[in-house]
Enzyme design. Structure first.
Site, PDB file in Angstrom:
ATOM      1  N   ASP A  93       0.824  -1.201   0.000  1.00 50.20           N
ATOM      2  CA  ASP A  93       0.000   0.000   0.000  1.00 50.20           C
ATOM      3  C   ASP A  93       0.861   1.254   0.000  1.00 50.20           C
ATOM      4  O   ASP A  93       2.049   1.230   0.344  1.00 50.20           O
ATOM      5  CB  ASP A  93      -0.966   0.009   1.183  1.00 50.20           C
ATOM      6  CG  ASP A  93      -0.254   0.029   2.528  1.00 50.20           C
ATOM      7  OD1 ASP A  93       0.805  -0.624   2.660  1.00 50.20           O
ATOM      8  OD2 ASP A  93      -0.745   0.701   3.462  1.00 50.20           O
ATOM      9  N   ASP A 123       8.595   4.711  -1.052  1.00 53.29           N
ATOM     10  CA  ASP A 123       7.889   4.105   0.085  1.00 53.29           C
ATOM     11  C   ASP A 123       6.698   3.290  -0.401  1.00 53.29           C
ATOM     12  O   ASP A 123       5.588   3.806  -0.475  1.00 53.29           O
ATOM     13  CB  ASP A 123       7.437   5.206   1.037  1.00 53.29           C
ATOM     14  CG  ASP A 123       6.822   4.686   2.312  1.00 53.29           C
ATOM     15  OD1 ASP A 123       6.965   3.484   2.592  1.00 53.29           O
ATOM     16  OD2 ASP A 123       6.180   5.476   3.028  1.00 53.29           O
ATOM     17  N   GLU A 157       0.200  -1.358   5.672  1.00 47.18           N
ATOM     18  CA  GLU A 157       1.238  -0.819   6.563  1.00 47.18           C
ATOM     19  C   GLU A 157       1.006   0.647   6.896  1.00 47.18           C
ATOM     20  O   GLU A 157       1.224   1.075   8.027  1.00 47.18           O
ATOM     21  CB  GLU A 157       2.621  -1.007   5.927  1.00 47.18           C
ATOM     22  CG  GLU A 157       3.792  -0.682   6.850  1.00 47.18           C
ATOM     23  CD  GLU A 157       4.227   0.775   6.837  1.00 47.18           C
ATOM     24  OE1 GLU A 157       5.039   1.162   7.696  1.00 47.18           O
ATOM     25  OE2 GLU A 157       3.753   1.542   5.963  1.00 47.18           O
ATOM     26  N   GLU A 158       0.571   1.416   5.899  1.00 48.38           N
ATOM     27  CA  GLU A 158       0.447   2.857   6.107  1.00 48.38           C
ATOM     28  C   GLU A 158      -0.608   3.208   7.153  1.00 48.38           C
ATOM     29  O   GLU A 158      -0.556   4.288   7.748  1.00 48.38           O
ATOM     30  CB  GLU A 158       0.126   3.561   4.784  1.00 48.38           C
ATOM     31  CG  GLU A 158       1.223   3.453   3.723  1.00 48.38           C
ATOM     32  CD  GLU A 158       2.507   4.179   4.098  1.00 48.38           C
ATOM     33  OE1 GLU A 158       2.543   4.791   5.187  1.00 48.38           O
ATOM     34  OE2 GLU A 158       3.466   4.117   3.318  1.00 48.38           O
TER      35      GLU A 158
END
Length: 443
Positions: A93, A123, A157-158
């Site tokens: 993500d 990222d 993850e974000e």
């Protein structure tokens, strides 16, 4: 740190240069995470990864915590199966990107000025592509990694990993059996220091903890025209101001003690005493400085709904990051700063972690870097940001940041994380794939 033997046979580059196209393909798949479940999810990207693994004979498993919130896990046998396995992971993500703010379409994967542009270029679809290129090269050549490798390409993850790494560690921990160490993002990147005869690569061997806090003030509701000494908004504003103006002292850990000492020996820069914005470390000044002390940033304020009513309640959200091993001290200081009239609630807590900064795995990272860049030296550092490594730490898996990138002078790497016009140099991607390939065959 002792310099390892940099002599190595140049690897066959067939397959490793595909890292650029792999990363470009992943960027073109929009996996924006809006924190509220409304985004496109990671399913398409996960299917792409699984297909690329299947092409070279690597079986994988797709797992979903919620519809379209998809992760991929695979295991590659190593030469020495008696050793603990190494977990190599990345998240699929990305944070949202507003196209109106960008010079290019953030999901077009445009190549310009020697860089690949797009949301996730840093990222962290770059690392996902590097992992894919490295393991595809291993599979095509019939090589085996030094030990079993568990690959995990993760959702969410974000937003904290509840639908990704945390869910995997809780509900499918059998897929991680035997893993004792993990490698992921926010480490392994170069820092050019003019005048030094070595190029510094920062390796994440420690990670600050996260305490997301809610501050709540209460007062007497009333008409906005009346005089009052019990205004919840005013109480909260004063508390937030005290917290924001606080200067947190430096608190060293084994990792940051090593980091500050080695940077001083190599560069003459005292990262504790010097103004880093006026030094050669400007491009990573924020990363280095933030790793040495607690941070508590107010990020959201809420109070009232109309101009002529004094609200009875006001709240602020605070992003707290604490030095490894010091969370109780951090929370006590926050409570003291905001004062007894302010309620402090922990919304989300992720503990810190610190691995051995000079162990065998870091030595393997150094050897791989030196084989590609003879001027490389590694210095451990403490990341101020959290990663999916935090979800695996409770399973006894030590986490490291090693997404190897040799970056050109003047490239503001730190600004690329969640930034506008995020991009990665093509040569840095190729360097990373080569280095990661070496690392996996040696670690």
């Amino acid at each position: 740190m002792t310099t390892p033997d940099a002599t190595a046979v140049e690897p066959d580059q067939q397959g490793l240069d595909e890292v650029v196209e792999l990363c470009r393909d992943l960027i073109r798949i929009d996996t924006s995470n809006y924190f509220d479940g409304t985004g496109p999810g990671e399913r398409q990207a996960a299917e792409y990864v699984a297909h690329r693994l299947d092409e070279v004979g690597i079986d994988s498993t797709l797992l979903e915590a919620d519809p379209r919130r998809t992760s991929v896990v695979a295991r590659i046998p190593g030469r020495d199966r008696s050793r603990p396995a190494l977990l190599v992971h990345g998240h699929l993500d990305v944070v949202p990107a507003d196209p109106h703010d960008w010079s290019v379409d953030p999901f077009a994967g445009e190549i310009r000025d020697g860089c690949l542009w797009g949301r996730g270029a840093v990222d962290m679809k770059n690392m996902n592509a590097m992992i894919l290129a490295a393991v595809r090269r291993l599979a095509r050549s019939g090589e085996l990694p030094a030990r079993d490798i568990v690959l995990a390409f993760l959702a969410d993850e974000e937003a904290g990993g509840d639908l990704g790494s945390r869910w995997l560690a809780t509900h499918h921990r059998d897929l991680l059996d035997g893993c004792d160490q993990a490698v992921s993002e926010i480490g392994g990147f170069s820092v050019d220091v003019p005048g030094a005869d070595q190029r510094v690569y920062l390796i994440e061997t420690a990670r600050k903890g996260v305490a997301w806090l809610r501050l709540r003030a209460r007062g007497t509701r009333g008409h906005g025209s009346m005089i009052t000494n019990d205004n919840a908004t005013a109480h909260l504003a004063a508390a937030v101001t005290r917290l924001a103006r606080h200067t947190w002292p430096v608190e060293l850990t084994p990792t940051t003690t090593r980091m500050t000492g080695e940077l001083r020996d190599l560069t003459g820069i005292d990262v504790i005493e010097d103004d880093l914005d006026g030094t050669a470390l400007t491009s990573v000044a924020g990363l280095v400085s933030s790793s040495l002390r607690h941070v508590a940033n107010p990020t959201v304020l809420r109070a009232g709904d109309t101009v002529n009513v004094i609200p009875s309640e006001a709240e602020a959200l605070v992003d707290g990051r604490f030095v490894p091993g010091r969370h109780e001290e951090f929370l006590r200081t926050v409570a003291d700063l905001v004062g007894p009239g302010i309620e402090v609630d922990i919304m989300d807590f992720t503990d810190s972690a610190e691995a051995v900064p000079d162990g065998a795995l870091v030595s393997a990272m150094h050897r791989a870097l030196r084989a590609e860049d003879p001027a490389a030296t590694v210095i451990p550092y403490c990341s101020s940001a959290s990663t999916d490594n935090a979800s695996f730490a409770p399973l006894g898996i030590q986490g490291f940041g090693f997404a190897p990138l040799r970056l050109p002078p003047g490239f503001d790497f730190a600004a690329m994380f969640h930034g506008t016009d995020e991009r990665i140099p093509l040569e840095s991607l190729r360097f990373g794939a080569r280095t990661l390939h070496r690392f996996l065959t040696d670690s």
